[in-house]
Design a protein around this motif. Structure first.
Motif, PDB file in Angstrom:
ATOM      1  N   LEU A  80      23.105  51.666  12.274  1.00 24.83           N
ATOM      2  CA  LEU A  80      23.971  51.434  13.415  1.00 24.83           C
ATOM      3  C   LEU A  80      24.581  50.046  13.337  1.00 24.83           C
ATOM      4  O   LEU A  80      23.952  49.118  12.830  1.00 24.83           O
ATOM      5  N   ALA A  81      25.772  49.908  13.860  1.00 21.24           N
ATOM      6  CA  ALA A  81      26.368  48.576  13.948  1.00 21.24           C
ATOM      7  C   ALA A  81      25.575  47.753  14.953  1.00 21.24           C
ATOM      8  O   ALA A  81      24.966  48.288  15.878  1.00 21.24           O
ATOM      9  N   GLY A  82      25.567  46.449  14.792  1.00 26.54           N
ATOM     10  CA  GLY A  82      24.876  45.565  15.715  1.00 26.54           C
ATOM     11  C   GLY A  82      25.840  45.028  16.772  1.00 26.54           C
ATOM     12  O   GLY A  82      27.064  45.088  16.596  1.00 26.54           O
ATOM     13  N   LEU A  83      25.292  44.503  17.842  1.00 27.74           N
ATOM     14  CA  LEU A  83      26.099  43.922  18.917  1.00 27.74           C
ATOM     15  C   LEU A  83      26.312  42.443  18.660  1.00 27.74           C
ATOM     16  O   LEU A  83      25.375  41.707  18.309  1.00 27.74           O
ATOM     17  N   TYR A 117      29.218  44.773  11.690  1.00 23.76           N
ATOM     18  CA  TYR A 117      28.322  44.580  10.548  1.00 23.76           C
ATOM     19  C   TYR A 117      28.686  43.250   9.907  1.00 23.76           C
ATOM     20  O   TYR A 117      29.844  42.834   9.966  1.00 23.76           O
ATOM     21  N   TRP A 146      30.811  42.821  24.503  1.00 25.73           N
ATOM     22  CA  TRP A 146      29.905  43.064  23.376  1.00 25.73           C
ATOM     23  C   TRP A 146      30.559  43.996  22.375  1.00 25.73           C
ATOM     24  O   TRP A 146      30.759  45.169  22.630  1.00 25.73           O
ATOM     25  N   TRP A 147      30.930  43.444  21.223  1.00 22.84           N
ATOM     26  CA  TRP A 147      31.543  44.226  20.164  1.00 22.84           C
ATOM     27  C   TRP A 147      30.465  44.756  19.230  1.00 22.84           C
ATOM     28  O   TRP A 147      29.359  44.208  19.147  1.00 22.84           O
ATOM     29  N   GLN A 148      30.784  45.805  18.499  1.00 23.41           N
ATOM     30  CA  GLN A 148      29.899  46.348  17.473  1.00 23.41           C
ATOM     31  C   GLN A 148      30.426  45.893  16.118  1.00 23.41           C
ATOM     32  O   GLN A 148      31.626  45.965  15.860  1.00 23.41           O
ATOM     33  N   LEU A 198      19.307  45.597  19.199  1.00 23.68           N
ATOM     34  CA  LEU A 198      20.568  45.984  18.565  1.00 23.68           C
ATOM     35  C   LEU A 198      21.479  44.800  18.294  1.00 23.68           C
ATOM     36  O   LEU A 198      22.542  44.956  17.691  1.00 23.68           O
ATOM     37  N   THR A 258      33.639  47.001  14.221  1.00 25.09           N
ATOM     38  CA  THR A 258      33.924  48.437  14.210  1.00 25.09           C
ATOM     39  C   THR A 258      34.311  48.964  15.578  1.00 25.09           C
ATOM     40  O   THR A 258      34.883  50.039  15.684  1.00 25.09           O
ATOM     41  N   SER A 259      33.997  48.231  16.653  1.00 20.85           N
ATOM     42  CA  SER A 259      34.363  48.674  17.995  1.00 20.85           C
ATOM     43  C   SER A 259      34.517  47.471  18.914  1.00 20.85           C
ATOM     44  O   SER A 259      33.671  46.586  18.945  1.00 20.85           O
TER      45      SER A 259
END
Length: 65
Positions: A56-59, A46, A42-44, A22, A35-36
């Protein structure tokens, strides 16, 4: 929130990423759409302009890493 990468990152080289599959790789200068930020480590995100290419967004490393 959008951020500009100050360094390149490859999750396959990071022993601390919680899930390498991920992880989101990026290059210095890439614009990342965060996005998070729920996890300070670890943020999410793109890569800007790639929102539709991955379900899914990546870490990415967060501010505390």
């Amino acid at each position: 929130m959008h951020v500009k990468a100050n360094f390149s990152y490859d999750p396959s080289d990071d022993p601390y990423v919680p899930c390498r599959e991920l992880g989101l790789s990026f290059q210095k200068g890439d614009i990342l759409h965060v996005t998070s930020q729920d996890d300070p480590n670890w943020w999410q995100a793109y890569r800007d302009g790639h929102e539709d290419q991955k379900p899914l967004a990546g870490l990415i490393p967060g501010k505390n890493i």
